[in-house]
Design a protein around this motif. Structure first.
Motif, PDB file in Angstrom:
ATOM      1  N   HIS A   1      94.959  -5.270 124.921  1.00  0.00           N
ATOM      2  CA  HIS A   1      93.583  -4.828 125.501  1.00  0.00           C
ATOM      3  C   HIS A   1      93.062  -5.850 126.428  1.00  0.00           C
ATOM      4  N   LEU A   2      93.328  -7.013 126.355  1.00  0.00           N
ATOM      5  CA  LEU A   2      93.045  -7.998 127.331  1.00  0.00           C
ATOM      6  C   LEU A   2      93.751  -7.790 128.704  1.00  0.00           C
ATOM      7  N   ASP A   3      94.975  -7.475 128.302  1.00  0.00           N
ATOM      8  CA  ASP A   3      95.998  -7.046 129.530  1.00  0.00           C
ATOM      9  C   ASP A   3      95.485  -5.839 130.273  1.00  0.00           C
ATOM     10  N   GLU A   4      94.769  -4.968 129.502  1.00  0.00           N
ATOM     11  CA  GLU A   4      94.273  -3.725 130.138  1.00  0.00           C
ATOM     12  C   GLU A   4      92.839  -4.015 130.824  1.00  0.00           C
ATOM     13  N   ALA A   5      92.269  -4.880 130.151  1.00  0.00           N
ATOM     14  CA  ALA A   5      91.133  -5.237 130.846  1.00  0.00           C
ATOM     15  C   ALA A   5      91.175  -5.948 132.047  1.00  0.00           C
ATOM     16  N   ILE A   6      92.185  -6.631 132.245  1.00  0.00           N
ATOM     17  CA  ILE A   6      92.626  -7.429 133.448  1.00  0.00           C
ATOM     18  C   ILE A   6      93.007  -6.397 134.474  1.00  0.00           C
ATOM     19  N   ALA A   7      93.939  -5.482 134.056  1.00  0.00           N
ATOM     20  CA  ALA A   7      94.391  -4.414 134.928  1.00  0.00           C
ATOM     21  C   ALA A   7      93.099  -3.511 135.568  1.00  0.00           C
ATOM     22  N   ASP A   8      91.965  -3.383 134.545  1.00  0.00           N
ATOM     23  CA  ASP A   8      91.079  -2.766 134.797  1.00  0.00           C
ATOM     24  C   ASP A   8      90.045  -3.364 135.809  1.00  0.00           C
TER      25      ASP A   8
ATOM     26  N   ARG B   1      82.769 -14.859 126.881  1.00  0.00           N
ATOM     27  CA  ARG B   1      82.745 -16.218 127.940  1.00  0.00           C
ATOM     28  C   ARG B   1      84.048 -16.815 128.435  1.00  0.00           C
ATOM     29  N   SER B   2      84.628 -16.995 127.072  1.00  0.00           N
ATOM     30  CA  SER B   2      85.993 -17.748 127.075  1.00  0.00           C
ATOM     31  C   SER B   2      87.103 -17.092 128.038  1.00  0.00           C
ATOM     32  N   ILE B   3      86.834 -15.842 128.198  1.00  0.00           N
ATOM     33  CA  ILE B   3      87.924 -14.909 129.134  1.00  0.00           C
ATOM     34  C   ILE B   3      87.179 -14.446 130.417  1.00  0.00           C
ATOM     35  N   ALA B   4      86.076 -15.399 130.448  1.00  0.00           N
ATOM     36  CA  ALA B   4      85.443 -14.805 132.105  1.00  0.00           C
ATOM     37  C   ALA B   4      84.768 -13.496 131.914  1.00  0.00           C
ATOM     38  N   PHE B   5      84.492 -13.089 131.050  1.00  0.00           N
ATOM     39  CA  PHE B   5      83.824 -11.529 130.978  1.00  0.00           C
ATOM     40  C   PHE B   5      82.451 -11.722 131.147  1.00  0.00           C
ATOM     41  N   GLU B   6      81.910 -11.274 132.345  1.00  0.00           N
ATOM     42  CA  GLU B   6      80.487 -11.056 132.791  1.00  0.00           C
ATOM     43  C   GLU B   6      79.914 -10.311 132.110  1.00  0.00           C
ATOM     44  N   ALA B   7      78.416 -10.457 132.053  1.00  0.00           N
ATOM     45  CA  ALA B   7      77.576  -9.591 130.976  1.00  0.00           C
ATOM     46  C   ALA B   7      77.817  -9.853 129.684  1.00  0.00           C
ATOM     47  N   ALA B   8      78.160 -11.148 129.266  1.00  0.00           N
ATOM     48  CA  ALA B   8      78.244 -11.536 128.040  1.00  0.00           C
ATOM     49  C   ALA B   8      76.825 -11.940 127.382  1.00  0.00           C
ATOM     50  N   GLU B   9      75.802 -11.688 128.030  1.00  0.00           N
ATOM     51  CA  GLU B   9      74.699 -12.104 127.968  1.00  0.00           C
ATOM     52  C   GLU B   9      73.696 -11.011 127.563  1.00  0.00           C
ATOM     53  N   GLU B  10      74.073  -9.784 127.734  1.00  0.00           N
ATOM     54  CA  GLU B  10      73.122  -8.565 127.488  1.00  0.00           C
ATOM     55  C   GLU B  10      72.493  -8.838 126.082  1.00  0.00           C
ATOM     56  N   GLU B  11      73.430  -8.536 125.121  1.00  0.00           N
ATOM     57  CA  GLU B  11      72.774  -8.469 123.564  1.00  0.00           C
ATOM     58  C   GLU B  11      71.274  -8.859 123.271  1.00  0.00           C
ATOM     59  N   GLU B  12      71.047  -9.397 122.265  1.00  0.00           N
ATOM     60  CA  GLU B  12      69.860  -9.780 121.610  1.00  0.00           C
ATOM     61  C   GLU B  12      68.898  -8.834 121.217  1.00  0.00           C
ATOM     62  N   ALA B  13      68.987  -8.078 120.377  1.00  0.00           N
ATOM     63  CA  ALA B  13      67.987  -6.775 119.997  1.00  0.00           C
ATOM     64  C   ALA B  13      66.615  -7.156 119.988  1.00  0.00           C
TER      65      ALA B  13
END
Lengths: 197, 197
Positions: free
Chosen positions: A131-138, A185-197
Motif C-alpha cells: 500500500h505504500l507502493d500504491e501511495a507512491i503511485a497515487d 513523517r518518516s515516509i514524507a507524508f505531508e499532513a502528518a500534523e492534522e490530528e490532536e482532537a
DNA sequence: GTTACCAGACCGACTGGTCAGTCTAGCGCG
DNA sequence: CGCGCTAGACTGACCAGTCGGTCTGGTAAC
C-alpha cells in the motif's frame, strides 16, 4: 464437553507461555492452569511444540483478518496504510498475551519457530509495502525503498508494543500520536500534523 | 596458558549460543567447540547462565564505549545523534554473532535476562533521547516526545539489524541510506536529503 | 641439581533432577 | 458394549553441574 476442555487448555497455554516463555513453561504447568490432565492435553494436541505453534497461528489469523477488513474498508494507498497501522495496533492491544507470545516468547527458539514468526511479520510488512507502493503511485508520498520502509515500521511498532506489554510503560494514549506522526513523517507524508482532537 | 583457554571458551560460547540459542545450546557443545573440557569451562565460569550473561555484558561494553567515543567527537545535538546512529550500526555490524545473541537469543528467556537486555537497550535509547532533547533545545528539530522517538529508532534499528544478521537480506549499503533518511525525517529534521555520494 | 612439595589449570565419567511424552485404567453416554 | 474423552502414575532421555583425579610448572631445602 470436549470443546470446553480444549478451550481451557488453549487459554491455559496462552497464560503459561506468555508468562514463562516456551522452555521454562512445563506441560504440567499448563495442565494445572487448565485444571485438566496430561492425558487430555495430549489427546487434543500432539505435543508442546504444536500447542505453542497453534497459539501463534491463532494470533496470525486474528491479525490477518483484521488487517484485511480494515484495508478493504478504505480506498487509496495512504488511507489504507493508515487503516492497517491502526488495525494492527488494535489487535496487539486486544490480544496482549498472544502478542507477547508472538513478539517475545517466540524469539530465539531456533529455525522452525523463527521462520514462522518472520513469515507472519513479513506478511504484515509486505501488506504495508504494497500500500505504500500504491501511495507512491497515487502521488501521496515521494518514492522510497518501500521494503525497508515497511520493516522500519514493523520494527518500531514491535519495540513499542513489546515494551508496553512487558512494562505497561508508554501508555497507548501517549504513544499513539507520536508514533503515528513519526511513521507518517518518516515516509514524507505531508499532513502528518492534522490530528490532536 | 590459562587466558587462551578462557578465550577459547568465550568464543566457542559466542558461536554456539548465537547459532543455537540459550536453551538449545548444550554445555557439551561449547566444550566441543572450544576443544576443551567440562572441567575447564566450570573452572572459568560459574555456570551456563553466567557464561551467557558474560557475553551480553561484553557486547554492552563494546556498544557503550563506541557510542561514547562517537558522541564525544561531535558537537551539537543533531550531529551527535547522527554520530550515535552510525556508531551503533557499526558495532552491530562488526560483532554480528554477539549482536544476534543480544538481539535474538536473549529475548524471551524470562525476567533476569530480559531485564538485562532492556537495560542495555534503554541506555542506548536514553542516549539518543538526551541528544534529541539537545537538538530540540538548539532549534535543530521541532519539539516531540523524545522518549518515544528514541524507542521508535531503537525498534527500527533492531528489526533491520536482526533481519540482516539472520538472513543477510537487506544489505547495509541498501539499507543505510533509507533508514537514515527515514529516521531523520521521522523527527522532522530538515536537510535529511543531502547525502548520496 | 634433584627431590619433595604445592597450586592452579584442566579432565571427563558420573549423578541426580527434571520433563516431555506414554500407557493403562477409568467414566459416562448412546 | 464401545467410543470419546479424561486421569495421573510412570518411563526414559537428556543435560547442568560435580568430583575425584591428573598434569604442569614453580619453589625451596638440601
Amino acid at each position: 464437553m470436549s470443546e470446553s476442555t480444549r478451550e481451557r487448555i488453549l487459554s491455559a497455554a496462552i497464560t503459561v507461555f506468555s508468562q514463562k516463555g516456551y522452555h521454562t513453561a512445563r506441560m504440567d504447568d499448563i495442565v494445572a492452569e487448565a485444571h485438566s490432565s496430561k492425558g487430555a492435553v495430549y489427546f487434543h494436541f500432539p505435543g508442546k511444540e504444536q500447542l505453542f505453534l497453534a497459539l501463534i497461528d491463532a494470533f496470525a489469523e486474528k491479525l490477518e483478518t483484521r488487517l484485511a477488513e480494515a484495508i478493504a474498508a478504505e480506498q487509496g494507498g495512504m488511507r489504507r496504510v493508515e487503516a492497517a497501522l491502526e488495525a494492527g495496533l488494535g489487535v496487539f492491544g486486544e490480544y496482549r498475551q498472544l502478542a507477547k507470545i508472538f513478539l517475545v516468547q517466540a524469539v530465539g527458539l531456533g529455525q522452525r519457530f523463527e521462520e514462522k514468526r518472520r513469515a507472519i511479520l513479513d506478511r504484515f510488512a509486505r501488506l504495508i509495502q504494497t500500500h505504500l507502493d500504491e501511495a507512491i503511485a497515487d502521488g501521496d508520498i515521494p518514492p522510497l525503498d518501500t521494503e525497508i520502509a515497511a520493516l522500519v515500521w514493523v520494527g518500531a511498532i514491535n519495540e513499542l508494543v513489546m515494551r508496553w506489554i512487558q512494562t505497561g510503560q508508554p501508555a497507548p494514549e501517549r504513544l499513539l500520536p507520536t508514533l503515528r506522526a513519526m511513521l507518517l513523517r518518516s515516509i514524507a507524508f505531508e499532513a502528518a500534523e492534522e490530528e490532536e482532537a
